[in-house]
Structures are given as structure tokens and as C-alpha cells.
Design a protein around this motif. Sequence first.
Motif, short mmCIF file in Angstrom:
data_model
loop_
_atom_site.label_atom_id
_atom_site.label_comp_id
_atom_site.label_asym_id
_atom_site.label_seq_id
_atom_site.Cartn_x
_atom_site.Cartn_y
_atom_site.Cartn_z
N THR A 93 4.74 -15.24 16.30
CA THR A 93 3.65 -15.31 16.00
C THR A 93 2.72 -14.28 16.67
O THR A 93 3.23 -13.56 17.89
N LYS A 107 -3.79 -17.64 12.73
CA LYS A 107 -2.81 -16.80 13.30
C LYS A 107 -1.46 -17.61 12.65
O LYS A 107 -1.22 -18.71 12.32
N VAL A 125 2.78 -18.12 11.82
CA VAL A 125 4.05 -18.22 12.21
C VAL A 125 5.15 -17.41 11.31
O VAL A 125 5.05 -17.91 9.86
N ARG A 161 0.92 -21.42 9.92
CA ARG A 161 -0.47 -20.86 10.46
C ARG A 161 -1.09 -21.95 11.37
O ARG A 161 -0.77 -22.96 11.20
N ALA A 171 -0.93 -21.64 17.21
CA ALA A 171 0.25 -21.02 16.56
C ALA A 171 1.60 -21.29 17.46
O ALA A 171 2.72 -21.17 17.03
#
Length: 292
Positions: A163, A190, A192, A207, A214
Motif C-alpha cells: 500500500t 489508499k 492495497v 482500499r 490501508a
Amino acid sequence: MNDTPPPPAPQFTVITDGGMDAYATLRNDVPVAPFSVTFGNRTYRMNEISRAELYRELQTNPNHPTSSQPTPQDWMDAATQAGQDVLGVTVSAGLSGSLNAAEQARQALEGRVRLTLHDTRTISAAQAFQVHAAATAAARGETLDTAREWMRAVHEETELYFTIETLEYLRRGGRIGRVQATLGGLLNLKPVITVDRATGTYTNVGRARSYRGAIEALAAQVTRRHGEGTPLRLGLLYGSVREDADEVLAHLSARHPIVWSDVAGVNPVLNVHTGPRALGLAAAPGAWPWER
């Protein structure tokens, strides 16, 4: 008197490229065909710029950095340093042209060095796991075919997740691909991200609304993939904040026995694409395939 027979002589040696993030406690100390990073008219090979220098450049240099794959000559140099029977382990061809450069080196070295190439279809910590498998096979006197079998087994059971605090660096570098398609216009979230096992390219699997969220989502993804309580091997990665790796390890230690773990900083060339603050890990279940 010691009657233990000496280990068999290695039948090959291992080299890799700068797509790998190396771990001190794995067999990752092999010759490397380096990537390069360029800011404007200044180019650094990956062993010529520290992580601290990279972060300083990212903050102060108006030029967005670009990275370059190893040249065929870089691969030739690594191979000739290694020996006459060499296994070249490359970053995913879906993420870099390194394999193509290595193939040019292989052809140029014919008659001098026998260079066999293996596409890991992954990157970073997961690439380090495969290099460890290959180097372990070499150290035990196993054949190239066995090494590749072990690498394939490691690939099948290893998941790589990361991430990042911002998608801006992936976007600028043109490597956002399916991640951007999945997130659409919600670039404030954010992600993943993993490397798709079939295509060897980035894809989004989760996300969160915050970076801390994250980190939790990344840990949850590992547990979802391997099952709560499964013993894990973890290769942890961090960018500018070392504590991020400690935090995700704490999440996973609460859900899994950790049979091995180590921590490494993301190498400068990969950091160009993630941006300074990033967290990643390679996770695989239990013992190494050859230890079972």
C-alpha cells in the motif's frame, strides 16, 4: 573424526536484477544487474543513491524521476562475475523490460557463459523469496530444473501486497494500469495492490480511507488469503517510516504464528514508483517447499 560428507559442488550460480528487495536472512547475496533512476539530466545506478538521498531528491528536485531497466551489458557483467553456468532470475516481464535485456545478454554470451533465464512474474520481496529458492538449490548441489521447480512452488504460494500513501508516483510513472481502472476517480483512497500471478502486473485488491486503514486492510488480505491461524513467512518492506512494518507485523502476529520474518527498506528504484511512504510484504504459508 568427522564422517559427514562435504556438500555437493554447486552446478550453477544465481544472479538477479534490481527488482528484488534483498533480505539479510535469506540467500539474497547474489550478483545484481542494477536498475537506474534519473532526475532530469542526472542518472544514478541503484547502488549509487541511498534511500535518504532519494527522498531528498523527491522533495526538492522539480524533475519527476524515471527508472531504467538493466542494460544487456549489466546482465553480461553480472553473469560473467557469477560463473559459466548461471541462472538469471528476473523481475516480472509484465512490469519491466529487464527480461528482454537479459535475453539479449544470453545470446551475446553464447559459447562463454550458459545463461538460463527465469521470469519470477513478481517483484520485490516475492522476487527475493524466489532468489532464495534458487540459491538454496545451488548451495545443495541440486540441478537447474530443481531450482526452477522450487521457484515455481514458491511463486504459487506467495502473495505480495503493498500500500502507498499516494497514487501520484504510480500515475506519473505510467504503471498504475488496472489499479487506476479499479479505483476510478477515487484517487484519494489508499489502495492495497498485488501483482497478478498470471499476468505479472499490478492489480488492486482492496482500499481504505486512510493510510492506517490501508495497513489494516493489507493485513486482513493476508489472513483472508491464507486463513487465520496458518503459520506464515513474512518478508516485510517499508518506505520512509520503519514503524509501518512493525504495525503490520503486530496485526499479523495476533492472527498467525510467524515462523520467519525479516524487514527491508524498499530499494531506491522501486521507491520512485511508490513514493516515499509505502508498506509491503510477501507472505507464504509454513516452511519452505523443500523443507516439508
